[in-house]
Structure formats: C-alpha cells, structure tokens
Design a protein around this motif. Structure first.
Motif, PDB file in Angstrom:
ATOM      1  N   VAL A 161    -148.192  -1.224  49.629  1.00  0.00           N
ATOM      2  CA  VAL A 161    -147.737   0.041  49.042  1.00  0.00           C
ATOM      3  C   VAL A 161    -148.715   0.494  47.954  1.00  0.00           C
ATOM      4  O   VAL A 161    -149.024   1.690  47.842  1.00  0.00           O
TER       5      VAL A 161
ATOM      6  N   LYS B 106    -141.870   2.591  50.031  1.00  0.00           N
ATOM      7  CA  LYS B 106    -141.933   2.764  48.587  1.00  0.00           C
ATOM      8  C   LYS B 106    -140.811   2.026  47.864  1.00  0.00           C
ATOM      9  O   LYS B 106    -140.975   1.604  46.709  1.00  0.00           O
TER      10      LYS B 106
ATOM     11  N   MET C 160    -150.771   3.906  48.047  1.00  0.00           N
ATOM     12  CA  MET C 160    -150.762   4.882  46.959  1.00  0.00           C
ATOM     13  C   MET C 160    -152.169   5.442  46.740  1.00  0.00           C
ATOM     14  O   MET C 160    -152.358   6.655  46.591  1.00  0.00           O
TER      15      MET C 160
ATOM     16  N   THR D 224    -143.791   3.369  42.442  1.00  0.00           N
ATOM     17  CA  THR D 224    -144.356   3.831  43.714  1.00  0.00           C
ATOM     18  C   THR D 224    -143.636   5.048  44.270  1.00  0.00           C
ATOM     19  O   THR D 224    -143.800   5.373  45.443  1.00  0.00           O
TER      20      THR D 224
END
Length: 801
Positions: free
Chosen positions: A514, A485, A518, A786
């Motif tokens: 990433v 992240k 998510m 993120t």
C-alpha cells in the motif's frame, strides 16, 4: 457577543493551483553545451522565495530559464465560439436526444411538443433530420472510416490532432517546448514532474528533431473489455490522448480529452487451433496489421514531418511520436510481440529471465528497438523455419513491423499501468485471495470482526464504503484499491505474530504494498518521492522474498520499471455495434465541441452584462431557486484557507452549555472561550494543501453521527484532534471561526478525557484525517495514513520531523 452554530459537513480547506501553459514564443539562451543546468544546483536563499517555480525550457526552444512566484504560475483565457446548427434550439434538442438515447417514437413526440410550444424556430421534422444534421456538421471533425479486410473501424490520428491544433480554445493550451520544472525549498531548487512535457523522454525526442520543428506526442491506450451496455459483446477500443496538452485537459472528457480512434477486430477462438503457435501468430498478425493501419497516417510524417497552420495562424512543423503505450500485460506482450508468460523473457521492457520475475532489486538489460530489428534481420536471413524460430525465441520475440514509426521505440513507450498491474493485479489477484484464505481458516468470528470494522468506517469522500469485504471476489480496480487502503487496519489484531507467522508476514507485505501504491498514485513527483518510492518497492520485495508464497509473475516484476517510467514520461441495437459506438463517439465529440462554444458564449455574455438577472436569455435563469445552493457558505479569502457552510440559528452560550449537560467538554464553556480569545490568534505555518478538504461535524450524516478528526498546527508542533463543535464567535462586527476539539498524540494515539477539550482556531487546521478505533486496546486509535496520497505525504513529513 453571540455564537453561531455550524453543525455542517461543508467546512472545506481550499487553494487554487494554477499553471502557466504558454505558447512558448520567447527567445533566450541556454548553457554553452546545449544541456540545461543541473536541476539540483544550490542557490543563495535571499534570491528566491520558498515555493518559487523555476522553468527550464528545452535548448531548441530558444527560451531562457524563468523563475515565477508560486501565485503567478497560472494560465490564460479561451476563445470565441461558433454556431453550427441553424438555431440554438435545434442543437439543444438534438443534444438531448443523443444524451438520453431516445427511440424514434420518443424523438418524434418530443419534436411534436417543441413545435407546439412556439418558443423558437425549430427546423427538425423527424429522427432522420437529426441524423442528417449530425452528418451536416461532421465536417468540423474528420469522419470515421472503415477497412473491410478484417473489419477495422478507425479514425485518422493526424486529422484528430489537427482539429485540436486549429481549435482556438484547445490550441492555446498546447505545449510545444519541453520544460524542466523545479521548486525552491529554501536551500535549493528541487525538480518535480507532473506532465509528460516535464519528463526526460519528451526532452530527448526534441533533441532528435530539427531545432525549428516541434514534437507532437501521442498516448495510445488499448484494452479488450466487455461492453456492459451492449450485452456480453466484447470490444477492443483504441483511445488516444495528446501528451502536448496538460493532464487536466487530455485526461478530461471534453475537447482535447481522450478519443476513440480505432476499434480493433477480435479473432474468435478456434477450439481446434487455440493455443497453438500458428494460431497465436495469426492473432498477433491480425492485431498488428490493424494497429499499423491506425499508425499509417503518422508513419511517413514521423520521418519527414508536416506543417500545420495552428489556431493562431502560425504555421508550425511537427514530428509525431507515440510517447506512451498503456495497456494490461497481455496487450503489452502483443504490442512488443514477445512470447508472453510462457516465454524465456516475459517482460516487454527488459530481458529478465522467467524464473527471476519476483526480483525487482536487480537491473536487467533492456529490450531496444534497434536490438529487436537486428535480431529480426538475422531471423529473416535464416534458410529454415526452425533456425528462424530459434533466433527469435532466444529473446522471446516474434516477427514484427512496429518500426514504421521513426523515433518510436515500442519497448520505451510501454508504460506502467497502475490499475492493471497493482489494483487489479498484484493486490486483487495475489495478495487479496491469499488473505481471504487465511481469514477463512480462522472461522466466522474473524470475518464478522473485519466486516464490522469496514461498516464502522465513516462515509468518506472518494472512498467506497463496504458492509462486507471478505466475501468480495470480483470487483473493479478502484474498489480493490480502497480495500487495500483499510484492510491492514481491520486485520492487524486478527492474526498473532507467533501463532500465525505467515499470515502476519502477508499483512506486512500488504502494508508495504500500500505504501508503494501510494507513491505510484501521486500526480506530482519530486526527486525525493521517486527515491522514497524506490525504497518502498525494495522493502516490499525483501518482505516477499521471506514469504513461502511464490511472487514470481510478470505484474510483480513490472513494478520495477514504474519510477523509470515516471522520470521518462510521467443504445441502439446489437448488430454492427462497433460502427454505431464509433459514430456515437464522433457525435459526442461534435456535441462537446458545440456545447463548449455555447458555454463560452454564455460566459462572455455574462461578463458583458455583469449580472445574471440582466440577461435576456431565459435559458440561463433556471437554477435561481435551487434548494441545493448553500446561501450561507463563506468563501475562502486570501486571509483564510477555509469556508464554513450551512449556518444554524444564533445561540447564546447558555443554550450551548445547556444543550450538552452530560458532556464534560462543554463545562465552563464561556469561561474557557473567553480565556482562549484573550490569548488572540497566533500565526501558524500551515502547509499548502493540494485539494479541497471537506470536514464533517454534525449529529447526522448518512444516518449516523459524524465528527471528523483533524491535524492541528500548534505552537508546540503537530497534534491530532476530534471536532466536537464548529462555530463563529462575533465580537462587535468581527467574526472569529474557532473549533472545539480534543487532541491526540501521534501514530497510535490515546484519547484524552473529554474534560480536557480545548479551543483551537480553524486557522490552525492543517487537514482532515481519518482515525479509527483499535478495538483490541481500549481508548487507543490508529491514524489511517493511506486514505489518500495527500494524507500519506503529510504523515511522512510529520514522521520525519
């Protein structure tokens, strides 16, 4: 007028999100063709409120479609308890001994002390009595049984789920009729999926069984792992959950949560035969013979059904199905009995050729249970082993008998495992080592810069804090997820696009990964998030195709099936450790069962008396003087979405200004506050948060100052700010919570002078956010979108606006 200072980390934004889990007993109608109406049909806006929830029940349920206001979509109460030990103190002591792992001597001494106390009748004499008591109450849950051919410890799946169906507190939470849910956005209803019983596979299964029968769906998880409390011994537990129960229950730790139902034998490697086809086949045969022993209690019932008298004395007919199989790739290959990484078609779900595993944009034919059975029938008709092997190897299959379960297709049941495939797969095994190699090539200075960035990250709720990351080579999946992240924010200014194009491209791949991860982490999916997730995966694949590194491995390919899965399904001693662990798990279940009943009894007693101090049971009065309770905490109300905690002493405006003489933000503090209050509080359109947020605004948090950043809703749009002071201003008898902060602009944001600091109402705070300094650009900062899925979606929404 006085101001009360709140230098606190306890400012939280909180909403309740309740779901109506009914017994599905209504009668209604569906469309004439038996299918539900299209979920995306546009309806006139005046008929519904924004965020209204539409529930479309399966046609077999006979329940009509219903629309609920969001605040009315909730669930109901529990049921009365039962006491199984002779006295409450007997259970309390046995529970304590069980939870703390006391030795025989320690337990004997504890029992001796309790007898001396003379508080309540205590009938246990020694450790054997404790064991006998557990055995005496084990009739409430089906006991563990042992097959000794190749040592297999297992528990009946059917008896386990029957126990749950007949429990008055767990049973009422079962969902027997699949529902398709959608939410009104002002123009149309948009479908969303947040439970297996909202998804397509559940719907399709209910169509295959008689209309008056109910589906009973199982989730099975298998993973071979080291048992750290038991030394270096490896274990192979099988854990089950019931998908008819809400995720909050079947993913929980109490009754209705995950249960170990089997302990598969592990065939020891033989150096002489390890890796040879015959030995691999032998290990697979042991695995499937053991696993089928676990499924044996469901096999016939999946064909002919079974009736159960449930908690409400209603008899229902159930058909069981294994809806979801979750495991790492190696276990999935065994479950589907494909030939794994070295086979021509290494995917257990589709027929992707070995050399095209990196291609997630192309759709390949699916494995099917029907096709597998037909191929196996052809192989069995072969007159020679070579001919049989040639037929099976054409699709990388081995002989299997997993089809004893009617309606269960192992290839459809196998599901994407984010932890193993993403966090402990694509990132930890491929992207992260590649990035570490590039950083090491730059030397120590780059390593120090990256580690310093991670050290500067504030201690954040549900985020691991790292002092060093570049040296991390072995960790668990959650730590790798947290590294992923933040790593792009730490490394983006380390590599030059022109000087290090491959390293820079790798960073682009990690950033794209990433974003994809998510979407894979979302707990609730809509038609839009599924579409956006598929686009994020396509972008990741396109970037990886440019790279010189080969990304041709199964865990990269398995991400291609993620969104299809979402739409379809959403100590003692060191000998005989397997039996002891299973018995320990069984005892834990009994303890949870009784503890649940006692807690419910306590709650009932409290509701009857109306006041904790009036209760005669002194066991309920042990936390009155706890120093951890924040007596000044204000609770959120219908009129406000926040609470303020840890109040400090009241201060005058003069003292506040004098306390920060060198800070331009506090110049003319009283005059600026007066101007702000004269403008009153404008109404703000605040998005609905999905969880509690905790804001920190304090000069000392984990040894360092902590002043969080926030997203603010203003009359001109969304802005970003940094908290400098949280306080309440009292005018007469009314308190007005406000924040003093300085605002930023968007994405890459620049800091305004402190003299430009402004007042904002706490009501205008939308969410807490993490903003990190970009050391390569003075006074510029980056928004960490993120940090969690909620922040990610909020930034996506802000970006689209």
């Amino acid at each position: 007028m006085q101001a009360i200072n709140n230098d606190s980390e306890d400012d939280d934004l909180d909403f309740d999100n309740q779901i109506d889990y009914q017994h599905d007993a209504d009668v209604g109608q569906t469309d004439s063709d038996g299918d539900p109406p299209p979920s995306g049909t546009a309806l006139p806006a005046p008929q519904h409120n924004i965020d209204d929830i539409k529930v479309e029940y399966h046609p077999n349920s006979g329940i009509p479609t219903k629309v609920y206001h969001f605040e009315d979509y909730g669930h109901g109460p529990g049921a009365p308890p039962a006491q199984l030990f002779r006295t409450r103190i007997n259970f309390e002591v046995a529970e304590l001994a069980h939870n703390t792992g006391l030795s025989h001597e320690q337990l004997d001494w504890l029992i001796h002390l309790i007898h001396c106390s003379r508080i309540e009748l205590f009938t246990l004499k020694n450790c054997k009595d404790v064991r006998d008591t557990w055995d005496a109450v084990s009739f409430k849950m089906t006991p563990v049984c042992v097959d000794q051919t190749f040592p297999l410890f297992h528990h009946s799946l059917w008896d386990w789920v029957t126990d749950l169906l007949q429990d008055p507190q767990v049973g009422l939470n079962f969902i027997f009729n699949v529902q398709r849910l959608s939410k009104f956005n002002g123009e149309k209803f948009v479908r969303f999926i947040h439970e297996p019983w909202n998804a397509n596979a559940f719907w399709e299964f209910q169509l295959k069984i008689p209309p008056d029968a109910k589906p009973l769906t199982f989730i099975l998880y298998a993973d071979k792992a080291k048992l750290s409390p038991f030394g270096r011994v490896k274990g192979y537990p099988i854990v089950t959950r019931c998908a008819n129960l809400p995720i909050a229950i079947h993913n929980g730790e109490g009754l209705g949560g995950g249960r170990i139902v089997g302990w598969l034998p592990i065939v020891k490697e033989d150096k002489q035969h390890s890796g040879k086809p015959a030995f691999v086949n032998f290990k697979n045969a042991v695995w499937h013979a053991s696993f089928l022993k676990i499924l044996e209690c469901l096999a016939l019932l999946s064909w002919f059904s079974s009736a159960i008298k449930c908690w409400d004395n209603i008899i229902c007919v159930f058909y069981p199905i294994v809806l979801i199989l979750s495991a790492d790739y190696e276990e999935q290959a065994v479950m589907a009995l494909i030939r794994g990484l070295m086979g021509k078609f290494p995917c257990p779900i589709c027929l992707v050729p070995h050399d095209e595993l990196s291609n997630t944009l192309k759709v390949f034919p699916l494995h099917t249970c029907t096709g597998t059975k037909a191929l196996l029938a052809r192989a069995r008709e072969s007159t020679t082993l070579d001919a049989r092997e040639q037929i099976l190897s054409s699709q990388s299959l081995r002989d299997s008998s997993f089809g004893v379960m009617e309606h269960t297709d192992v290839h459809r049941a196998l599901s994407h495992d984010k932890l193993h495939f993403n966090d402990e797969g694509l990132f930890s095994d491929h992207e992260w080592p590649e990035l570490q190699n590039w950083v090491e090539c730059l030397g120590r200075q780059a390593t120090v810069q990256i580690d310093s960035f991670f050290q500067s990250i504030p201690h954040w709720r549900n985020l691991n804090h790292f002092d060093q990351v570049i040296s991390v080579s072995f960790s668990d999946g959650t730590k790798y997820e947290d590294i992923s992240k933040l790593i792009v924010f730490a490394v983006h200014n380390v590599f030059d696009c022109d000087m290090d194009p491959e390293a820079y491209l790798l960073l682009c791949c990690i950033r794209s990964y990433v974003e994809f991860n998510m979407y894979a982490s979302l707990e609730v999916h809509t038609e839009d998030t599924i579409k956006n997730g598929q686009e994020a995966l396509s972008k990741l694949t396109e970037l990886m195709d440019i790279s010189e590194k080969s990304w041709n491995f199964p865990k990269k390919h398995l991400s291609a099936h993620l969104f299809d899965d979402i739409e379809a399904k959403d100590c003692t001693n060191f000998k005989n450790f397997a039996e002891q662990i299973l018995r320990h798990n069984h005892d834990s279940l009994i303890a949870e069962y009784i503890r649940n009943k006692l807690d419910h009894l306590d709650t009932q007693n409290l509701s009857i008396s109306g006041n904790l101090e009036d209760q005669p049971d002194t066991a309920l009065q042990e936390t009155d003087d706890s120093d951890d309770i924040d007596v000044d905490l204000t609770e959120p109300t219908e009129a406000q979405h926040f609470s303020l905690g840890s109040k400090q002493a009241a201060m005058s405006f003069t003292l506040i200004e004098a306390g920060s003489p060198d800070n331009p933000a506090f110049e003319r503090f009283q005059i600026k506050l007066n101007d702000f209050l004269n403008c009153a509080f404008a109404a703000n359109s605040i998005p609905f948060p999905v969880s509690t947020d905790y804001l920190q605004c304090t000069p000392m948090f984990h040894g360092s100052p902590r002043y969080d950043c926030v997203i603010l809703q203003t009359n001109t749009g969304i802005i970003f700010g940094k908290l400098m002071l949280i306080f309440t201003c009292t005018v007469g008898d009314v308190q007005y919570p406000v924040t003093l902060d300085k605002d930023f602009q968007f994405w890459r944001i620049k800091r305004k002078p402190r003299a430009s600091a402004e007042f904002f109402s706490v009501h205008s705070i939308v969410w807490c956010c993490m903003i990190v300094e970009d050391v390569s650009r003075p006074d510029e900062f980056l928004i960490v979108d993120t940090i969690d899925t909620d922040m990610f979606l909020r930034m996506q929404d802000i970006h689209s606006q």
